[in-house]
Write an enzyme that holds these catalytic residues in place. Structure first.
Site, PDB file in Angstrom:
ATOM      1  N   ASP A 299       0.851  -1.202   0.000  1.00  0.00           N
ATOM      2  CA  ASP A 299       0.000   0.000   0.000  1.00  0.00           C
ATOM      3  C   ASP A 299       0.880   1.244   0.000  1.00  0.00           C
ATOM      4  OD1 ASP A 299      -2.191   1.678   0.177  1.00  0.00           O
ATOM      5  OD2 ASP A 299      -2.356   1.512   2.347  1.00  0.00           O
ATOM      6  N   CYS A 339      -3.072   4.631  -4.635  1.00  0.00           N
ATOM      7  CA  CYS A 339      -3.968   5.734  -4.237  1.00  0.00           C
ATOM      8  C   CYS A 339      -3.680   6.992  -5.043  1.00  0.00           C
ATOM      9  CB  CYS A 339      -3.866   6.003  -2.738  1.00  0.00           C
ATOM     10  SG  CYS A 339      -2.224   6.481  -2.207  1.00  0.00           S
TER      11      CYS A 339
END
Ligand code: SAH
Length: 395
Positions: A299, A339
């Site tokens: 992530d 993201c």
């Protein structure tokens, strides 16, 4: 005299507003009528002077951020209605009182019809992050409106816009409380506890947007050796531990993040020896992890903040995913995310596909993940869909 200064668009430039896209680019403007300062409320009209929308004016490529497609009066009750709508959606969908969750996003910019405004709720404290001067100018009014909507549930409002306000603007934002005051506190997400530091922490203090994805990871963790790469406050790690992981290694290049992770793991699993945390660079740590893990979370931070760094970002995603695919044990599972707003779902998928092909392993997609319901995407503003994730089974 008109209510607000008027922005008249060039011929043909009204199409995207007619499809409710909430931005007006500076190149679309033919004329500005009346004196306009950055942050003012303006009315947008077509070339034929039809009313189109109302929004905040800003100097820059996005010249108007629209918050109303109706010819409304922009006053206290306008903002109270907007915030009521946002707050009740969260209450209805998340049922925070019954799920052991007291941290969630209250306002998600365009997704809630309030471009330039982010509000996250941390057990009584709302942390506001303004991305436009218009929203910044009315921050005290917005805080008061939120108090009117939430009543006693809201104890304090903290403004954390110093880093998000366009830097060229003529304001000198200083972070601080604008209503009440509460010390950074322990919050709870599905019964997992986190210390949130909205003063020093990244974003508003916590990555709320991964809540449902962390919960999904819990389902896959039983008996697995887990690597949580780019762990920040350790969120994925203790969901893995709760799910019965055999061991969990959390890695982040920031010492501070590792400290926070250790503290949070202690808070939830005191003295549990299954967890270790390492302050190390991802690319270094992942050089030699052959057959060490059978669940890997990737992530990373937004590798691309602008279109011009897209190519570099895609290379970054390809590189770390290749390392994971090449080294994960057979039957392993990879949770991989992006993201970056400028990296589309397709581009991200392509980078992961390339990484899989380089590794030569058989890789199957089990889940396609995105942001949770408290980060809604305005269907007319697809740019708002920024979080992309894939859960992959690697043979
Ligand atoms: N997964 C986290 C959020 C990750 S944010 C959560 O659920 O809360 C991205 C993190 O990556 C940050 O904490 C940042 O410190 C870390 N980071 C950035 N570059 C890195 C690198 N090269 N190696 C390791 N960590 C890095």
């Amino acid at each position: 005299m008109e209510k607000y200064s008027q922005i008249i668009l060039k011929s043909g430039k009204d199409q995207s507003l007619k499809r409710f896209h909430p931005w007006v680019f500076s190149g679309a403007i033919k004329e500005i009528r009346g004196a306009v300062n950055e942050g003012d409320v303006v009315e947008v009209l077509s070339n034929k002077h039809e009313f189109l929308a109302i929004g905040h004016y800003q100097i820059g490529s996005i010249a108007v951020r629209v918050f109303s497609f109706a010819d409304s009066e922009i006053n206290q009750s306008f903002w109270v209605d907007k915030l009521t709508n946002a707050v009740s959606l969260r209450k209805e969908l998340l049922k925070p009182e019954t799920t052991g969750t007291n941290v969630y996003r209250l306002v998600h910019g365009e997704g809630d019809g309030m471009p330039g405004l982010i509000i996250d709720f941390y057990n009584g404290t709302a942390v506001m992050q303004m991305h436009s001067i218009g929203m910044y100018r009315i921050r005290e009014q917005l805080a008061q409106c939120l108090k009117d909507v939430m009543g006693d549930e809201l104890k304090a409002v903290y403004d954390k816009s110093a880093k998000t306000i366009p830097y060229k603007s003529d304001v000198n934002p200083v972070d601080g409380f604008i209503l009440g005051q509460l010390e950074p506190d322990v919050v709870s997400e599905y019964g997992n506890f986190f210390t949130v530091d909205w003063v020093e922490g990244q974003k508003t203090g916590f990555f709320i947007d991964q809540r449902e994805n962390r919960r999904l990871l819990q389902e896959y963790s039983k008996g697995r050796d887990v690597l949580n790469m780019f762990c920040y406050t350790g969120g994925f790690s203790f969901y893995a531990m709760r799910g019965g992981a055999h061991l969990v290694h959390s890695v982040d290049s920031s010492e501070k993040a590792i400290e926070l992770t250790r503290k949070n793991v202690e808070l939830n699993f005191q003295g549990d020896e299954r967890h270790e945390a390492y302050a190390e660079d991802a690319f270094v740590f992942m050089k030699d992890i052959k057959d060490k893990y059978d669940l890997i979370v990737l992530d990373p931070p937004a590798f691309a903040k602008h279109q011009r760094s897209l190519g570099q970002a895609l290379k970054g995603y390809k590189r770390i995913n290749t390392r994971a695919f090449e080294q994960i044990r057979p039957g392993g599972i990879v949770f991989t995310f992006s993201c970056s707003q400028v990296v589309t779902k397709d581009k991200f998928r392509e980078a992961v596909f390339t990484a899989a092909a380089i590794s030569g392993r058989n890789v199957r997609i089990l889940h396609q993940l995105t942001q949770p319901v408290d980060h809604p995407v305005n269907i007319y503003h697809p740019e708002g869909e920024y979080l992309k994730g894939l859960v992959l089974y690697v043979e």
